[in-house]
Design a protein around this motif. Structure first.
Motif, mmCIF file in Angstrom:
data_model
loop_
_atom_site.group_PDB
_atom_site.id
_atom_site.type_symbol
_atom_site.label_atom_id
_atom_site.label_comp_id
_atom_site.label_asym_id
_atom_site.label_seq_id
_atom_site.Cartn_x
_atom_site.Cartn_y
_atom_site.Cartn_z
ATOM 1 N N ALA A 251 0.725 -1.472 -0.279
ATOM 2 C CA ALA A 251 0.009 0.035 0.432
ATOM 3 C C ALA A 251 1.192 0.721 0.185
ATOM 4 C CB ALA A 251 -0.735 0.324 1.084
ATOM 5 N N ASP A 252 1.597 1.439 0.815
ATOM 6 C CA ASP A 252 2.744 2.338 0.465
ATOM 7 C C ASP A 252 3.469 2.267 -0.349
ATOM 8 O OD1 ASP A 252 3.820 5.346 2.233
ATOM 9 O OD2 ASP A 252 5.573 3.441 2.453
ATOM 10 N N PHE A 253 4.099 0.937 -0.804
ATOM 11 C CA PHE A 253 4.693 1.432 -2.125
ATOM 12 C C PHE A 253 3.840 1.743 -2.995
ATOM 13 C CE2 PHE A 253 5.438 -0.522 -6.747
ATOM 14 C CZ PHE A 253 6.352 -0.285 -6.125
ATOM 15 N N LEU A 254 2.323 1.910 -3.340
ATOM 16 C CA LEU A 254 1.861 2.259 -4.445
ATOM 17 C C LEU A 254 1.169 3.410 -4.431
ATOM 18 C CD1 LEU A 254 -0.726 -1.664 -4.832
ATOM 19 C CD2 LEU A 254 0.703 -0.003 -6.593
ATOM 20 N N ARG A 255 1.517 4.099 -3.026
ATOM 21 C CA ARG A 255 1.188 5.449 -2.891
ATOM 22 C C ARG A 255 2.220 6.515 -3.260
ATOM 23 N NH1 ARG A 255 2.830 8.442 1.139
ATOM 24 N NH2 ARG A 255 3.817 7.163 1.420
ATOM 25 N N CYS A 256 3.258 5.815 -3.344
ATOM 26 C CA CYS A 256 4.905 6.826 -3.427
ATOM 27 C C CYS A 256 4.567 6.810 -5.312
ATOM 28 C CB CYS A 256 5.964 5.383 -3.649
ATOM 29 S SG CYS A 256 6.164 5.703 -1.237
ATOM 30 N N VAL A 257 4.060 5.810 -5.514
ATOM 31 C CA VAL A 257 4.281 5.636 -6.895
ATOM 32 C C VAL A 257 3.441 6.309 -7.486
ATOM 33 C CG1 VAL A 257 3.676 4.062 -9.515
ATOM 34 C CG2 VAL A 257 5.242 3.159 -7.387
ATOM 35 N N THR A 258 1.909 6.324 -7.344
ATOM 36 C CA THR A 258 1.030 7.437 -7.940
ATOM 37 C C THR A 258 1.055 8.615 -7.789
ATOM 38 O OG1 THR A 258 -0.430 7.063 -6.122
ATOM 39 C CG2 THR A 258 -0.745 5.225 -7.889
ATOM 40 N N ALA A 259 1.639 8.500 -6.293
ATOM 41 C CA ALA A 259 2.184 10.808 -6.377
ATOM 42 C C ALA A 259 3.168 10.408 -6.712
ATOM 43 C CB ALA A 259 2.583 10.295 -4.532
ATOM 44 N N ALA A 260 4.292 9.784 -6.924
ATOM 45 C CA ALA A 260 5.530 10.785 -7.853
ATOM 46 C C ALA A 260 4.449 10.982 -10.037
ATOM 47 C CB ALA A 260 6.476 9.768 -7.768
ATOM 48 N N ALA B 10 2.980 14.825 -13.116
ATOM 49 C CA ALA B 10 1.740 15.833 -14.066
ATOM 50 C C ALA B 10 1.265 17.092 -14.124
ATOM 51 C CB ALA B 10 0.922 14.295 -14.463
ATOM 52 N N ILE B 11 0.940 17.229 -12.751
ATOM 53 C CA ILE B 11 0.628 18.275 -12.659
ATOM 54 C C ILE B 11 0.883 19.725 -12.184
ATOM 55 C CG2 ILE B 11 -1.450 17.222 -11.340
ATOM 56 C CD1 ILE B 11 -0.940 18.332 -8.766
ATOM 57 N N SER B 12 2.553 19.253 -12.185
ATOM 58 C CA SER B 12 3.233 20.383 -12.158
ATOM 59 C C SER B 12 3.064 20.770 -13.339
ATOM 60 C CB SER B 12 4.447 19.899 -10.886
ATOM 61 O OG SER B 12 4.096 19.465 -9.629
ATOM 62 N N ILE B 13 4.086 19.480 -14.233
ATOM 63 C CA ILE B 13 3.813 20.643 -15.531
ATOM 64 C C ILE B 13 2.931 21.240 -15.965
ATOM 65 C CG2 ILE B 13 4.309 19.301 -18.591
ATOM 66 C CD1 ILE B 13 5.414 17.254 -17.242
ATOM 67 N N ALA B 14 1.870 20.703 -16.397
ATOM 68 C CA ALA B 14 0.447 21.206 -16.049
ATOM 69 C C ALA B 14 0.570 22.816 -15.573
ATOM 70 C CB ALA B 14 0.056 20.769 -16.378
ATOM 71 N N ALA B 15 0.271 23.176 -13.958
ATOM 72 C CA ALA B 15 0.810 23.984 -13.534
ATOM 73 C C ALA B 15 2.072 25.211 -14.209
ATOM 74 C CB ALA B 15 0.502 24.218 -12.044
ATOM 75 N N VAL B 16 2.717 24.837 -14.019
ATOM 76 C CA VAL B 16 3.813 25.425 -14.569
ATOM 77 C C VAL B 16 3.620 25.851 -15.925
ATOM 78 C CG1 VAL B 16 6.187 25.555 -15.113
ATOM 79 C CG2 VAL B 16 5.183 25.144 -12.847
ATOM 80 N N SER B 17 3.469 25.388 -16.812
ATOM 81 C CA SER B 17 4.101 25.609 -18.371
ATOM 82 C C SER B 17 1.954 26.013 -18.877
ATOM 83 C CB SER B 17 3.326 24.348 -19.215
ATOM 84 O OG SER B 17 2.579 23.402 -19.472
ATOM 85 N N LYS B 18 0.747 26.163 -17.698
ATOM 86 C CA LYS B 18 -0.522 26.498 -18.321
ATOM 87 C C LYS B 18 -0.887 28.133 -17.559
ATOM 88 C CE LYS B 18 -5.506 25.090 -18.772
ATOM 89 N NZ LYS B 18 -6.180 23.781 -19.498
ATOM 90 N N TYR B 19 -0.886 27.689 -16.353
ATOM 91 C CA TYR B 19 -0.913 28.927 -15.993
ATOM 92 C C TYR B 19 0.602 29.890 -15.573
ATOM 93 C CZ TYR B 19 -5.157 26.142 -14.666
ATOM 94 O OH TYR B 19 -5.949 25.491 -14.894
ATOM 95 N N SER B 20 0.240 31.803 -14.866
ATOM 96 C CA SER B 20 0.981 32.312 -15.054
ATOM 97 C C SER B 20 1.073 33.198 -14.003
ATOM 98 C CB SER B 20 1.582 33.255 -16.809
ATOM 99 O OG SER B 20 -0.615 34.303 -15.847
ATOM 100 N N GLY C 278 4.197 24.627 -8.470
ATOM 101 C CA GLY C 278 4.444 23.610 -9.423
ATOM 102 C C GLY C 278 5.839 23.380 -9.014
ATOM 103 N N VAL C 279 6.118 23.962 -9.349
ATOM 104 C CA VAL C 279 8.353 24.310 -8.583
ATOM 105 C C VAL C 279 8.236 23.244 -7.109
ATOM 106 C CG1 VAL C 279 9.848 24.667 -7.408
ATOM 107 C CG2 VAL C 279 9.055 26.512 -9.060
#
Length: 132
Positions: free
Chosen positions: A52-61, A66-76, A84-85
């Motif tokens: 359970a801890d392993f799957l939490r780490c994988v999905t969180a990473a 993905a959302i960091s790339i979207a936040a940095v590239s789409k919003y100013s 994003g950082v």
């Protein structure tokens, strides 16, 4: 703590639609922390806690990346850039945790698989009947 900081940054930004992922990750990490602290992992043997801890780490990473790339590239706005950082930093932290948890999981599985053949008896050894 990092998930909570990212959650606050997303609330203050234009990218508020991304706030649910850090909130859920924060709550899940908090639950697993209290589960280990209160020794629930020893009480509930049906749940495979290292996995359970392993799957939490994988999905969180993956999700933070993905959302960091979207936040940095789409919003100013500054809060989106900060989220994003922090999200990229969280990706690195969860990737390191993923690596450590994976090594612990492999060690645990090797230890479990080496113990099981000696501890088991076949049906023929357990049988007391002489019917052939």
């Amino acid at each position: 703590v990092l998930s909570f900081i990212i959650f606050i940054c997303y609330i203050a930004s234009l990218a508020a639609s991304f706030m649910m992922a850090p909130l859920l990750e924060f709550l899940l990490a908090l639950f697993l922390f209290f589960a280990y602290a209160s020794k629930l992992n020893e009480k509930f043997k049906g749940v495979y806690w290292p996995l359970a801890d392993f799957l939490r780490c994988v999905t969180a990473a993956i999700i933070y990346f993905a959302i960091s790339i979207a936040a940095v590239s789409k919003y100013s706005d500054g809060a989106s850039k900060a989220a994003g950082v922090f999200g990229f930093a969280a990706t690195i932290v969860f990737a390191i945790d993923f690596y450590i948890t994976f090594n612990d999981l492999v060690t645990f599985l090797k230890q479990g698989s080496s113990d099981s053949p000696e501890g088991r008896k076949t049906e023929d050894e357990d049988s007391d009947s002489d019917s052939d």
